[in-house]
Write a protein that holds these residues in place. Structure first.
Motif, PDB file in Angstrom:
ATOM      1  N   ASN A 123      -0.449 -12.283   7.798  1.00  0.00           N
ATOM      2  CA  ASN A 123       0.569 -11.483   7.105  1.00  0.00           C
ATOM      3  C   ASN A 123       1.854 -11.367   7.914  1.00  0.00           C
ATOM      4  OD1 ASN A 123      -1.168 -11.063   4.967  1.00  0.00           O
ATOM      5  ND2 ASN A 123      -1.755  -8.997   5.616  1.00  0.00           N
ATOM      6  N   GLN A 142      -4.984  -1.037   8.209  1.00  0.00           N
ATOM      7  CA  GLN A 142      -4.839   0.418   8.118  1.00  0.00           C
ATOM      8  C   GLN A 142      -6.027   1.023   7.374  1.00  0.00           C
ATOM      9  OE1 GLN A 142      -1.627   1.990   5.709  1.00  0.00           O
ATOM     10  NE2 GLN A 142      -1.554   3.884   6.889  1.00  0.00           N
ATOM     11  N   HIS A 143      -6.471   0.374   6.312  1.00  0.00           N
ATOM     12  CA  HIS A 143      -7.628   0.879   5.564  1.00  0.00           C
ATOM     13  C   HIS A 143      -8.880   0.883   6.438  1.00  0.00           C
ATOM     14  CE1 HIS A 143     -10.249   1.819   2.238  1.00  0.00           C
ATOM     15  NE2 HIS A 143     -11.009   0.791   2.579  1.00  0.00           N
ATOM     16  N   CYS A 153       1.770   2.718  10.519  1.00  0.00           N
ATOM     17  CA  CYS A 153       1.740   1.953   9.262  1.00  0.00           C
ATOM     18  C   CYS A 153       2.371   2.740   8.119  1.00  0.00           C
ATOM     19  CB  CYS A 153       0.299   1.577   8.905  1.00  0.00           C
ATOM     20  SG  CYS A 153      -0.426   0.379  10.029  1.00  0.00           S
ATOM     21  N   GLU A 154       2.122   4.043   8.070  1.00  0.00           N
ATOM     22  CA  GLU A 154       2.740   4.880   7.036  1.00  0.00           C
ATOM     23  C   GLU A 154       4.260   4.850   7.177  1.00  0.00           C
ATOM     24  OE1 GLU A 154       1.128   6.976   4.437  1.00  0.00           O
ATOM     25  OE2 GLU A 154      -0.234   5.333   4.954  1.00  0.00           O
ATOM     26  N   ASP A 186      -1.883  -3.253   5.384  1.00  0.00           N
ATOM     27  CA  ASP A 186      -2.759  -2.449   4.521  1.00  0.00           C
ATOM     28  C   ASP A 186      -4.248  -2.619   4.821  1.00  0.00           C
ATOM     29  OD1 ASP A 186      -0.523  -1.430   3.332  1.00  0.00           O
ATOM     30  OD2 ASP A 186      -0.910  -2.289   1.345  1.00  0.00           O
ATOM     31  N   ARG A 203       5.545   1.372   6.113  1.00  0.00           N
ATOM     32  CA  ARG A 203       5.521   1.191   4.660  1.00  0.00           C
ATOM     33  C   ARG A 203       6.707   1.888   3.987  1.00  0.00           C
ATOM     34  NH1 ARG A 203       0.901   3.125   3.728  1.00  0.00           N
ATOM     35  NH2 ARG A 203      -0.313   1.243   3.960  1.00  0.00           N
ATOM     36  N   THR A 224       5.659  -8.001   4.851  1.00  0.00           N
ATOM     37  CA  THR A 224       6.040  -7.212   3.684  1.00  0.00           C
ATOM     38  C   THR A 224       5.627  -5.772   3.973  1.00  0.00           C
ATOM     39  OG1 THR A 224       3.911  -7.493   2.597  1.00  0.00           O
ATOM     40  CG2 THR A 224       5.602  -9.162   2.133  1.00  0.00           C
ATOM     41  N   ALA A 225       5.968  -4.865   3.089  1.00  0.00           N
ATOM     42  CA  ALA A 225       5.612  -3.458   3.283  1.00  0.00           C
ATOM     43  C   ALA A 225       4.099  -3.255   3.314  1.00  0.00           C
ATOM     44  CB  ALA A 225       6.234  -2.605   2.189  1.00  0.00           C
ATOM     45  N   SER A 226       3.339  -4.222   2.784  1.00  0.00           N
ATOM     46  CA  SER A 226       1.880  -4.076   2.724  1.00  0.00           C
ATOM     47  C   SER A 226       1.129  -4.948   3.734  1.00  0.00           C
ATOM     48  CB  SER A 226       1.395  -4.393   1.308  1.00  0.00           C
ATOM     49  OG  SER A 226       1.708  -5.729   0.978  1.00  0.00           O
ATOM     50  N   CYS A 227       1.814  -5.528   4.699  1.00  0.00           N
ATOM     51  CA  CYS A 227       1.145  -6.481   5.600  1.00  0.00           C
ATOM     52  C   CYS A 227       0.082  -5.853   6.500  1.00  0.00           C
ATOM     53  CB  CYS A 227       2.166  -7.272   6.413  1.00  0.00           C
ATOM     54  SG  CYS A 227       3.037  -6.372   7.675  1.00  0.00           S
ATOM     55  N   THR A 242      -4.263  -9.915   9.186  1.00  0.00           N
ATOM     56  CA  THR A 242      -3.029  -9.246   9.609  1.00  0.00           C
ATOM     57  C   THR A 242      -2.107 -10.218  10.334  1.00  0.00           C
ATOM     58  OG1 THR A 242      -4.291  -7.195   9.812  1.00  0.00           O
ATOM     59  CG2 THR A 242      -2.116  -7.242  10.847  1.00  0.00           C
TER      60      THR A 242
END
Length: 189
Positions: free
Chosen positions: A133, A146-147, A88-89, A143, A92, A138-141, A130
């Motif tokens: 999304n 991942q959190h 994910c990192e 997030d 992003r 998007t770059a945050s789909c 998810t």
């Protein structure tokens, strides 16, 4: 299929396929360099090992800490968590919007989708968010997922790592850095 395998019950064959996929995916991880954890010249200092106890973030920001934690997760058959977190990192940080869709689908198929070979442990609601999304990545789909995985590692895996024999062994084998002076050492007069 060889005669020996054909005689096994189908549930055993399915389990063997799962294990083969898991081991294969571990062996294909080129981003992880486990050699940094091996005994040799390049070992973490005692101070560095002790800093890992201060916070999960300090552990992840250390090259050796990340390596040791990843090796610990592999030993517990839960390396998919750290692999997903860093996938994910990487996702992003993707600059080219054209590459987002393909990378997003690859992460989804590997870690989140049904029949994912390295399925992560997330709740149904997070999985649904998810999946939604993924309609327009998007770059945050990732997030939310991942959190959730970060918190799972911080609250569950990280404390177990700190209590593990692997961490204790690293601390015992680590040498103090040369920068630290011994306050008990007497100077020659």
């Amino acid at each position: 299929m060889c005669k020996g395998l054909a005689s096994l019950p189908s549930c055993c064959l399915e389990r063997a396929k799962e294990l083969k996929a898991r081991v294969g995916s571990i062996l294909q991880i080129t981003n992880w360099n486990f050699s940094c954890c091996k005994i040799g010249k390049n070992k973490p200092t005692l101070e560095e090992c002790l800093k890992w106890k201060e916070s999960f973030e300090k552990l992840l920001s250390s090259k050796y800490g990340l390596c040791a934690f990843t090796a610990f997760l592999v030993s517990e058959f839960s390396e998919e968590n750290i692999a997903f977190y860093f996938a994910c990192e990487d996702y992003r940080s993707t600059k080219c919007p054209a590459k987002l869709m393909a990378k997003a689908q690859k992460i989804y198929d590997e870690f989140i989708g049904s029949e994912a070979p390295r399925e992560i442990n997330i709740d149904h609601e997070t999985r649904d968010i998810t999946k939604a999304n993924m309609q327009a990545p998007t770059a945050s789909c990732f997030d939310v997922a991942q959190h959730r995985i970060y918190m799972l590692m911080a609250k569950d895996c990280y404390p177990r790592f700190l209590r593990s024999p692997a961490y204790s062994d690293l601390v015992c084998q680590a040498k103090p850095s040369a920068k630290v002076t011994n306050p008990f050492k007497q100077e020659k007069v």
